[in-house]
Design a protein around this motif. Structure first.
Motif, mmCIF file in Angstrom:
data_model
loop_
_atom_site.group_PDB
_atom_site.id
_atom_site.type_symbol
_atom_site.label_atom_id
_atom_site.label_comp_id
_atom_site.label_asym_id
_atom_site.label_seq_id
_atom_site.Cartn_x
_atom_site.Cartn_y
_atom_site.Cartn_z
ATOM 1 N N PRO A 155 0.820 -1.208 0.000
ATOM 2 C CA PRO A 155 0.000 0.000 0.000
ATOM 3 C C PRO A 155 0.856 1.261 0.000
ATOM 4 C CG PRO A 155 -0.017 -1.035 2.158
ATOM 5 C CD PRO A 155 0.746 -1.941 1.249
ATOM 6 N N PRO A 156 0.369 2.317 -0.632
ATOM 7 C CA PRO A 156 1.152 3.553 -0.702
ATOM 8 C C PRO A 156 1.435 4.142 0.681
ATOM 9 C CG PRO A 156 -1.084 3.904 -1.488
ATOM 10 C CD PRO A 156 -0.902 2.435 -1.332
ATOM 11 N N GLN A 157 0.572 3.838 1.640
ATOM 12 C CA GLN A 157 0.778 4.366 2.984
ATOM 13 C C GLN A 157 2.135 3.971 3.544
ATOM 14 O OE1 GLN A 157 -2.173 3.388 2.052
ATOM 15 N NE2 GLN A 157 -3.780 4.524 3.059
ATOM 16 N N LEU A 158 2.622 2.832 3.038
ATOM 17 C CA LEU A 158 3.828 2.282 3.615
ATOM 18 C C LEU A 158 5.062 3.102 3.286
ATOM 19 C CD1 LEU A 158 3.675 -0.200 5.261
ATOM 20 C CD2 LEU A 158 4.869 -1.405 3.489
ATOM 21 N N SER A 159 5.016 3.844 2.183
ATOM 22 C CA SER A 159 6.216 4.565 1.767
ATOM 23 C C SER A 159 6.115 6.038 2.083
ATOM 24 C CB SER A 159 6.441 4.394 0.276
ATOM 25 O OG SER A 159 5.720 3.325 -0.220
ATOM 26 N N VAL A 160 4.982 6.434 2.625
ATOM 27 C CA VAL A 160 4.722 7.864 2.721
ATOM 28 C C VAL A 160 5.684 8.576 3.657
ATOM 29 C CG1 VAL A 160 3.098 9.287 3.966
ATOM 30 C CG2 VAL A 160 2.385 8.103 1.928
#
Lengths: 306, 318
Positions: free
Chosen positions: A148-153
């Motif tokens: 999920p993009p949240q992981l790299s934010v």
């Protein structure tokens, strides 16, 4: 007697794996699928769904053409009023809409172009070329589609803060410029759409890999490139999570970020908010009216192949 | 004359050698060159942040000074374990995920079945049900906020006409979660329907013919021919929708403009994605936000493993 149906060898074995190949062209659409005529009930249900799909969009325009006070009355308005121009003007100036629309066009266009280009060449390498670690790299690509993009934010935010890229468009373009889905999608397409003999023949004639990409791969991949480009453009246009973090409403927003500002009540006027929402959606809606058929065809084709 | 040809021969020879060497180099290295841009960007903006988030989750990091990291071990995770808001967000993500995904996919399946009939204006229907897909989270949520307004919203007005009391769509727990799910359902049903339709059109028609010969009704054909043939596609959409549901963020963020990242006055529709954002960008605790992110990642891995097991069992049972 119904029990006999599923116990037959149902469809082809290729249907086992999730991304299934398209049916061979020879079988044709005419024979495949069920061709019974729809009855009255079918039309009734479909019209109901269509109305449900379109109503919120139409009503956005209705609300955008009214005044805030009229929206706070019962019954709610059902037809257009005369306030559209005024509301659009306010939304345009207060929410930075001109900049936002221009920014979004640049961002979505660049991301779509980049994704299509990089996915096509990488997909070609994965589909038709031989090299060490190929399977491991492909597996890595597919595996990360679930991240999920949240992981790299958090680190991404640190990076752009360090580079002083906050509020600059490259902060939203670069992290989404490639997509694992795109690579996988192009690989699946090229595996069957590009005959290996064609690549070999070009090599025999002494063509370099770059020439092969240009003269053999790109022409063969064109339909899939169009689908991927469309999907990516729509997605990038509507992307929300990362732009909201990387850009600010009053600095250099994309449309979605600008809309957040409207929605959060800096401007409490609901009709102006709806005018902003309309402005942000209109370009894609126009594209749907113009190219709806191709977009639907592309998504359906992508669904079978991707 | 002879001197000239003698001089040309080795030059030609050299050129040929050079060309074949270039050819071999091209053959060997160009595959890497072709995958390089993808992996370059992917490593920089995908893999590195992924690992770094894991590293940051073991530290105390504040947004005000993100380069200053203080080792904290598993502290962020143990705090999450005791954090009621985290469990609340996890529960909300699950319930909203279920009430948005299940009806959405069922409706998409039915819709695709109808669209698979021979229809007049079939292209119009297809385009129309896909248009919500082109609407952004922000625009869609703003419209639905108005439609679900407590005092003047159209939904409550219609309920009033039907003789029901109005519902406070933003403050009731179930009501607000239902409203947020409606936005998701509205945006994605048509898209999934088209994916199912594509798969349906690839089902060979002799299967239907023989089922009809066996006396199967339309419903029985749907159940025993269409659905089994679509199984891989259905699994695919279930996985994709699950991932989407886990990441739900924009809808709850914008559903109540004033509440912002809290997800309603009582956190009644705060999702994990929103909670991560609140911890990181409102409360400025990047370390804790990273721990939430990694917890989400582990949950997704778990879900993926469950899906994979189910898929394998389904395949075996055939």
């Amino acid at each position: 007697m119904t029990a006999t149906a599923p116990s037959r060898p149902a469809s082809d074995p290729a249907a086992e794996s999730a991304p299934r190949p398209a049916p061979p062209a020879g079988r044709g659409r005419g024979r495949a699928g069920r061709q019974l005529h729809g009855g009255r009930l079918t039309y009734a249900v479909l019209i109901l769904f269509t109305a449900g799909s379109l109503f919120p969009l139409v009503w956005t325009a209705v609300a955008a053409s009214r005044t805030n006070t009229r929206l706070a009355e019962t019954p709610p308005p059902f037809w257009f009023g005369g306030n559209l121009a005024r509301n659009l003007e306010i939304a345009w100036s207060d929410a930075n809409m001109g900049t936002a629309l221009l920014n979004t066009t640049v961002v979505a266009g660049t991301i779509a172009a980049g994704t299509v280009l990089f996915s096509t060449i990488a997909g070609f390498a994965f589909a038709k070329l031989r090299f060490r670690f190929k399977n491991a790299l492909l597996l890595l690509t597919i595996g990360t589609m679930m991240v999920p993009p949240q992981l790299s934010v958090v680190p991404l935010y640190m990076t752009i803060a360090e580079l002083r890229w906050t509020d600059q468009l490259q902060a939203v373009i670069l992290p989404t410029l490639v997509s694992a889905f795109g690579v996988f999608f192009m690989r699946q397409y090229l595996l069957q759409a590009l005959p290996s003999e064609l690549v070999e023949a070009a090599r025999m004639d002494g063509a370099s890999s770059l020439r092969i990409i240009w003269h053999v791969v790109f022409p063969a991949a064109r339909p899939a490139m169009a689908v991927l480009g469309m999907l990516t453009f729509v997605q990038a246009w509507n992307d929300f999570f990362w732009p909201v973090i990387a850009l600010t409403q009053n600095g250099n927003p994309t449309v979605q970020v600008a809309l957040t500002g409207l929605g959060r009540g800096y401007i409490p006027d609901q009709s102006v908010i709806m005018a902003g929402a309309l402005l942000g959606t209109l370009p894609l809606l126009i594209a749907f009216v113009l190219f709806g058929k191709q977009i639907v065809g592309g998504i359906m084709q992508g669904a079978v192949k991707g | 004359m002879t001197a000239l040809t003698a001089a040309r021969a080795p030059a030609e020879e050299r050129r040929r050698v050079r060309r074949s060497r270039r050819y071999r180099r091209d053959l060997r290295w160009s595959p890497y060159a072709f995958v390089a841009p993808f992996f370059l960007f992917f490593t920089a903006f995908g893999l590195f942040p992924l690992l770094y988030t894991g590293w940051a989750s073991l530290h105390r990091v504040e947004l005000t000074d993100p380069t200053h990291m203080e080792w904290a071990g598993l502290h962020n995770y143990s705090r999450l374990w005791e954090d009621d808001f985290f469990w609340n967000a996890l529960r909300n993500t699950f319930t909203i995920g279920v009430i948005s995904t299940v009806p959405q996919l069922l409706m998409a399946l039915g819709l695709a079945h109808l669209l698979n009939y021979r229809l007049r204006g079939s292209m119009f229907f297809r385009v129309a049900i896909l248009t919500p897909y082109a609407t952004s989270v922000a625009a869609a949520t703003l419209v639905f906020v108005l439609l679900f307004g407590r005092d003047y919203g159209m939904v409550n007005w219609a309920l009033g006409l039907a003789g029901f009391d109005g519902i406070d769509w933003q403050n009731g727990t179930w009501a607000s979660q239902f409203a947020v799910s409606t936005i998701v359902i509205w945006r994605w049903t048509g898209y999934n329907a088209l994916i199912y339709l594509a798969a349906m059109q690839a089902v060979p028609s002799d299967l239907y013919e023989s089922a009809a010969l066996d006396g199967a009704s339309r419903w029985q054909q749907f159940r025993h021919v269409t659905v089994p043939s679509l199984r891989p596609t259905i699994l695919f959409t279930v996985v994709v929708s699950t991932i989407g549901a886990t990441q739900l963020f924009g809808e709850p963020l914008l559903f109540n403009g004033a509440a912002g990242a809290t997800g309603g006055a009582d956190h009644q529709y705060q999702t994990l994605g929103l909670y991560l954002y609140e911890q990181g960008w409102v409360n400025l605790h990047l370390g804790r936000a990273s721990a939430i992110a990694w917890t989400m990642f582990l949950l997704l891995l778990l879900i993926a493993a469950v899906h994979w097991l189910i898929a394998r069992r389904l395949r075996k049972s055939r």
